[in-house]
Structures are given as structure tokens and as C-alpha cells.
Design a protein around this motif. Structure first.
Motif, PDB file in Angstrom:
ATOM      1  N   LEU A 146       0.772  -1.336   0.074  1.00 35.50           N
ATOM      2  CA  LEU A 146       0.065  -0.120  -0.036  1.00 35.50           C
ATOM      3  C   LEU A 146       0.785   1.289  -0.013  1.00 35.50           C
ATOM      4  N   PRO A 147       1.818   1.502   0.988  1.00 41.34           N
ATOM      5  CA  PRO A 147       2.516   2.685   0.898  1.00 41.34           C
ATOM      6  C   PRO A 147       3.432   2.919  -0.204  1.00 41.34           C
ATOM      7  N   LEU A 148       3.952   1.629  -0.685  1.00 42.60           N
ATOM      8  CA  LEU A 148       4.731   1.778  -1.736  1.00 42.60           C
ATOM      9  C   LEU A 148       4.213   1.866  -3.111  1.00 42.60           C
ATOM     10  N   GLN A 149       2.808   1.747  -3.145  1.00 41.72           N
ATOM     11  CA  GLN A 149       2.126   2.036  -4.410  1.00 41.72           C
ATOM     12  C   GLN A 149       1.924   3.764  -4.154  1.00 41.72           C
ATOM     13  N   VAL A 150       1.373   4.045  -3.137  1.00 45.54           N
ATOM     14  CA  VAL A 150       0.924   5.461  -2.934  1.00 45.54           C
ATOM     15  C   VAL A 150       2.188   6.553  -3.187  1.00 45.54           C
ATOM     16  N   ILE A 151       3.284   6.033  -2.601  1.00 44.63           N
ATOM     17  CA  ILE A 151       4.334   7.131  -3.139  1.00 44.63           C
ATOM     18  C   ILE A 151       4.838   6.868  -4.146  1.00 44.63           C
ATOM     19  N   CYS A 152       4.862   5.580  -5.025  1.00 44.24           N
ATOM     20  CA  CYS A 152       5.234   5.554  -6.539  1.00 44.24           C
ATOM     21  C   CYS A 152       4.458   6.333  -7.319  1.00 44.24           C
ATOM     22  N   GLU A 153       2.947   6.157  -7.095  1.00 48.53           N
ATOM     23  CA  GLU A 153       2.161   6.964  -7.865  1.00 48.53           C
ATOM     24  C   GLU A 153       2.321   8.559  -7.753  1.00 48.53           C
ATOM     25  N   LEU A 154       2.315   8.812  -6.530  1.00 48.07           N
ATOM     26  CA  LEU A 154       2.710  10.285  -6.190  1.00 48.07           C
ATOM     27  C   LEU A 154       4.031  10.872  -7.273  1.00 48.07           C
ATOM     28  N   LEU A 155       5.124  10.046  -7.097  1.00 49.99           N
ATOM     29  CA  LEU A 155       6.259  10.365  -7.888  1.00 49.99           C
ATOM     30  C   LEU A 155       6.152  10.189  -9.414  1.00 49.99           C
ATOM     31  N   GLY A 156       5.479   9.208  -9.827  1.00 45.16           N
ATOM     32  CA  GLY A 156       5.194   8.989 -11.188  1.00 45.16           C
ATOM     33  C   GLY A 156       6.157   7.991 -11.538  1.00 45.16           C
ATOM     34  N   ILE A 157       6.339   7.106 -10.788  1.00 41.03           N
ATOM     35  CA  ILE A 157       7.168   5.836 -11.079  1.00 41.03           C
ATOM     36  C   ILE A 157       6.453   4.612 -11.632  1.00 41.03           C
ATOM     37  N   PRO A 158       6.744   3.916 -12.696  1.00 41.13           N
ATOM     38  CA  PRO A 158       6.044   2.977 -13.442  1.00 41.13           C
ATOM     39  C   PRO A 158       5.748   1.746 -12.473  1.00 41.13           C
ATOM     40  N   GLU A 159       4.655   1.011 -12.627  1.00 39.21           N
ATOM     41  CA  GLU A 159       4.313  -0.106 -11.806  1.00 39.21           C
ATOM     42  C   GLU A 159       5.352  -1.263 -11.890  1.00 39.21           C
ATOM     43  N   ARG A 160       5.904  -1.258 -13.161  1.00 39.34           N
ATOM     44  CA  ARG A 160       6.900  -2.554 -13.450  1.00 39.34           C
ATOM     45  C   ARG A 160       7.896  -2.358 -12.658  1.00 39.34           C
ATOM     46  N   ASP A 161       8.252  -1.204 -12.117  1.00 37.11           N
ATOM     47  CA  ASP A 161       9.597  -0.917 -11.217  1.00 37.11           C
ATOM     48  C   ASP A 161       9.494  -0.917  -9.903  1.00 37.11           C
ATOM     49  N   TRP A 162       8.103  -1.070  -9.510  1.00 32.42           N
ATOM     50  CA  TRP A 162       8.016  -1.020  -7.957  1.00 32.42           C
ATOM     51  C   TRP A 162       8.719  -2.199  -7.126  1.00 32.42           C
ATOM     52  N   PRO A 163       8.490  -3.372  -7.830  1.00 29.27           N
ATOM     53  CA  PRO A 163       9.404  -4.627  -6.931  1.00 29.27           C
ATOM     54  C   PRO A 163      10.802  -4.357  -6.740  1.00 29.27           C
ATOM     55  N   ALA A 164      11.522  -4.105  -7.811  1.00 30.82           N
ATOM     56  CA  ALA A 164      13.021  -3.606  -7.600  1.00 30.82           C
ATOM     57  C   ALA A 164      13.255  -2.572  -6.705  1.00 30.82           C
ATOM     58  N   LEU A 165      12.368  -1.445  -6.747  1.00 31.95           N
ATOM     59  CA  LEU A 165      12.615  -0.333  -5.999  1.00 31.95           C
ATOM     60  C   LEU A 165      12.458  -0.962  -4.378  1.00 31.95           C
ATOM     61  N   ARG A 166      11.544  -1.730  -4.163  1.00 28.48           N
ATOM     62  CA  ARG A 166      11.213  -2.224  -2.701  1.00 28.48           C
ATOM     63  C   ARG A 166      12.572  -3.073  -2.317  1.00 28.48           C
ATOM     64  N   GLU A 167      13.301  -3.749  -3.125  1.00 24.32           N
ATOM     65  CA  GLU A 167      14.312  -4.609  -2.876  1.00 24.32           C
ATOM     66  C   GLU A 167      15.465  -3.800  -2.702  1.00 24.32           C
ATOM     67  N   TRP A 168      15.803  -2.795  -3.397  1.00 30.13           N
ATOM     68  CA  TRP A 168      16.758  -1.782  -3.296  1.00 30.13           C
ATOM     69  C   TRP A 168      16.696  -0.992  -1.687  1.00 30.13           C
ATOM     70  N   THR A 169      15.553  -0.329  -1.555  1.00 33.54           N
ATOM     71  CA  THR A 169      15.299   0.444  -0.381  1.00 33.54           C
ATOM     72  C   THR A 169      15.312  -0.566   0.778  1.00 33.54           C
ATOM     73  N   GLU A 170      14.888  -1.705   0.759  1.00 30.15           N
ATOM     74  CA  GLU A 170      14.949  -2.391   1.989  1.00 30.15           C
ATOM     75  C   GLU A 170      16.611  -2.924   2.195  1.00 30.15           C
ATOM     76  N   ASP A 171      17.371  -3.243   1.097  1.00 27.95           N
ATOM     77  CA  ASP A 171      18.681  -3.296   1.336  1.00 27.95           C
ATOM     78  C   ASP A 171      19.536  -2.150   1.815  1.00 27.95           C
ATOM     79  N   LEU A 172      18.926  -1.109   1.314  1.00 29.10           N
ATOM     80  CA  LEU A 172      19.411   0.318   1.966  1.00 29.10           C
ATOM     81  C   LEU A 172      19.308   0.482   3.415  1.00 29.10           C
ATOM     82  N   MET A 173      18.312  -0.030   3.815  1.00 31.10           N
ATOM     83  CA  MET A 173      18.194   0.184   5.327  1.00 31.10           C
ATOM     84  C   MET A 173      18.886  -0.816   6.358  1.00 31.10           C
ATOM     85  N   THR A 174      19.536  -1.655   5.891  1.00 34.64           N
ATOM     86  CA  THR A 174      20.335  -2.632   6.658  1.00 34.64           C
ATOM     87  C   THR A 174      21.718  -2.356   7.243  1.00 34.64           C
ATOM     88  N   GLU A 175      22.223  -1.239   6.599  1.00 33.30           N
ATOM     89  CA  GLU A 175      23.661  -0.979   6.835  1.00 33.30           C
ATOM     90  C   GLU A 175      24.651  -1.914   6.979  1.00 33.30           C
TER      91      GLU A 175
END
Length: 401
Positions: free
Chosen positions: A149-178
């Protein structure tokens, strides 16, 4: 008292609360080392002192200074000096007047009025996701609802194509690990995506979404540099869903494990109280992102030397006995649940209202649809491995009406 659990570690449930509360009672200033090797000062203070630290302009958010200190430490440890793209020149890592300028460019999209206009759309998205939840069998709340839900909301606000949402989720999750083996590849990947794919596409074919607005125009004729635009893009997509994902998971878990779910289902007027009490008792953000001391300064009788990297723990202040009665209890009867989960001062979270609205909508719809939901097990779920974020890897629920 170990400082390990102040900045990460393998944790379940609310295990980190003990370390944070013990640290606050012992001293407001502690030294700790991040999983990536960076040494920093962790402030574990009461609420008023935390607010003072968060608004102290002797602590800079300048990305150049913060990155230089991180590189210095990494080189001293014999490590490659790579720094995450998260520390780029965004409003999160800048001081006024640059901070004010950058925040103004993004501010209208996240203002109260704009978020209220989005509410019907968020309600529809939530309803559609809840419609897909199977009943009577274990379902992971995080993967089924709290992430998408929040991923779709922010991606729609920014204008990020739906096909790219899964990759963005993986990258941001990894960025949070330190964990440098995860963060540095993710940093390169998400940086390349915005710099070489999405942002050039927005220049070629702008739409009516925020990233296009940032690319082609801005307030008062201002424009973003390439580095600022990249940093802003990464910050907005990451911060725009990570804390909300954690907040949804944290509040649902607390209500279910404490047998308070039925009370909220019977009186949805308690939804806001449940959210604010979760923000106080178990914040979705464990520590603030980094600051750096411009000069020697004193916090609670301890000296923090010039050049020190510093974070403020966000759970310790709102569970301080001087702040609230029965601080260790999760109560829906409080008149208020004071906290600094969204920060304080000029860096107060721009997306705080959006996070609250999304969580309100999710919780209200869940309790109405599934008033007899229950946890699959009494075993506390594992926490995500992050020094900054504070959420669950999973929350397994049986949804029952």
C-alpha cells in the motif's frame, strides 16, 4: 548494558526497549558502532532533552561533512570508502537555507490539504488489497498489505511505473540494513535507475507527477542540480513508504498480541489513539539519520567532540517516566501519547501526515472487516535488521470476520 541493541542487532518483539530505556536511565550519551563499521554517538534522552538536541543548530545535517567523516572512518578501518546514496544532497542531509529551499520544492505534494485529497484513492487501494486477503489461514501482514500500500501510494505520487515497484522495494530494503555487502550494490542500482532511466524519461516525456515537476520546473524559478535531484528522488521513494510499512506492522501486532483488537473493532474512534500510542511506545523509526557536531557541545553533562557523528534514539524519550505515566504500558486510554517519532524542529518529517492517514485507513478497514483476527503464534516476530528503521520482518495473522 550493551550499546549493540541501540543501533541494530538480531532482535525480536520489543527486546530493544530494554536496552534503550536502560541507556536513557544511565546516561544520555553513548558510543556505538554501526554494522557498517561507522562509529557514532547515540543520544538516549528524555523527551524535552531529545527535542533540544533535534533542534540544536550546532548539529549539522550537511551531507558533505557527514560523508567526509564516514569516509575518514572507513579508510581508517581499511575498508573501501563507499557511502550510500541515501546520504546525498537531499533536504534530509542539508542545513538552512539549502534545506528550506529543497523542502519547499517537495512540500506541496505532502501538505495536509493534498493528503486529504488523496484519502479516497488510498481507501480504494486499501479495500482492493484487503479484498485479496484469504480468511482462516495464516497471512503475512507485511508482504500482503503493509509493504504494497504505501509503496504504491508514493510511487504513484512520484510517477514511477508499476513495473519498477518490486525492484525499488528490494533496493530500499537493502539500503536500510547498513550491511555494506547489501547497501552498496543497492545504492549503485537505485542511483543508476533514477539517474540513467527514470529522470531522463521524465525530461523527455513529463507527466503531472512530482518527479516531473522537480525535473522541469520548481518554485520561484529554482532548479535542482543533478546531485540534488538524484538525492531527492531516492529520499522520497525510500522515506515515503518505509516508516509507514513499519507503523502498520507495529500497530497491528501490538493490538493483536494485547487483546485490544476487539476493542478497536467495537469503537473505531480508538484508531487514532492506537496509532499515536504505537508511535510513542514502539516507533517505526529507531534512530534519526546522522548529524555531525560543528563544535564541541555538551549533552547531559557529557561532551560530544566536534566532528562526531550523532543519532538520536526515538524510543527512549517517549518511554521516559518523566514524560508519561506508566511509560512501559501500551494504553488506549491516554489523553495524549507524546513522542518525537517524526522528529522535531526544521527536519520534522515531511511525510508524517501521509503516514498517519495511510495507517488510519488500513487499521480502520482491517478491524471493520476482520473483528476476530488473531496472531498465528505467541512467539514475538523478528525485527528487520536496521539501525535506523524499526519494524517487523513478518506479522503472521489469521483474518477472521
Amino acid at each position: 548494558m550493551s550499546t549493540q541493541h541501540l543501533i541494530g542487532g538480531e532482535l525480536r518483539g520489543s527486546e530493544h526497549h530494554h536496552a534503550e530505556d536502560e541507556a536513557r536511565a544511565a546516561c544520555p550519551v553513548h558510543q556505538a558502532r554501526m554494522p557498517n563499521g561507522i562509529e557514532l554517538t547515540v543520544v538516549t534522552a528524555g523527551l524535552e532533552q531529545a527535542r533540544q538536541v533535534l533542534s540544536d543548530d550546532r548539529l549539522s545535517k550537511d551531507s558533505g561533512s557527514i560523508n567526509a567523516e564516514q569516509v575518514r572512518q572507513l579508510e581508517a578501518l581499511g575498508l573501501p570508502p563507499g557511502v550510500s546514496v541515501m546520504f546525498g544532497q537531499s533536504m534530509l542531509f542539508s542545513d538552512d537555507p539549502q534545506h528550506r529551499r529543497l523542502r519547499k520544492l517537495a512540500g506541496l505534494t505532502f501538505g495536509t490539504r493534498r493528503v486529504q485529497q488523496l484519502r479516497p484513492h488510498i481507501e480504494r487501494l486499501t479495500r482492493d488489497l484487503i479484498d485479496t486477503l484469504p480468511t482462516g489461514v495464516p497471512v503475512d501482514l507485511i508482504t500482503a498489505l503493509a509493504v504494497p500500500l504505501p509503496l504504491q501510494v508514493i510511487c504513484e505520487l512520484l510517477g514511477i511505473p508499476e513495473r519498477d515497484w518490486p525492484a525499488l522495494r528490494e533496493w530500499t530494503e537493502d539500503l536500510m540494513t547498513e550491511d555494506r555487502e547489501l547497501t552498496l550494490p543497492a545504492s549503485r542500482a537505485i542511483g543508476a535507475y533514477f539517474q540513467h532511466q527514470l529522470l531522463p524519461a521524465k525530461r523527455e516525456n513529463p507527466d503531472d507527477r512530482l518527479l516531473s515537476a522537480l525535473v522541469v520546473a520548481s518554485a520561484d524559478g529554482d532548479t535542482l542540480s543533478a546531485d540534488e535531484l538524484l538525492a531527492m528522488s531516492v529520499l522520497l521513494v525510500t522515506a515515503g513508504h518505509e516508516s509507514t510499512t513499519n507503523l502498520i506492522g507495529n500497530v497491528v501486532y501490538e493490538l493483536l498480541r494485547r487483546d485490544l483488537w476487539g476493542a478497536v473493532a467495537a469503537d473505531t474512534g480508538l484508531v487514532d489513539k492506537a496509532i499515536e500510542e504505537t508511535l510513542r511506545w514502539d516507533p517505526p523509526v529507531r534512530n534519526t539519520p546522522h548529524r555531525i557536531a560543528r563544535e564541541d557541545l555538551e549533552i547531559g553533562g557529557r561532551t560530544v567532540p566536534e566532528g562526531s557523528l550523532l543519532v538520536v534514539n526515538l524510543g527512549a524519550p517517549s518511554r521516559c517516566p518523566a514524560t508519561v505515566d506508566q511509560p512501559d504500558e501500551f494504553l488506549l486510554t491516554r489523553d495524549e501519547s507524546p513522542h518525537v517519532t517524526f522528529g522535531h524542529g526544521i527536519h520534522f518529517c515531511l511525510g508524517a501526515h501521509l503516514a498517519r492517514v495511510e495507517t488510519q485507513i488500513v487499521l480502520r478497514q482491517l478491524v471493520q472487516r476482520f473483528p476476530h483476527a488473531r496472531l498465528v503464534t505467541n512467539e514475538a516476530p523478528a525485527r528487520r535488521p536496521s539501525a535506523i528503521m524499526s519494524g517487523y520482518e513478518y506479522v503472521h495473522v489469521v483474518w477472521e470476520s
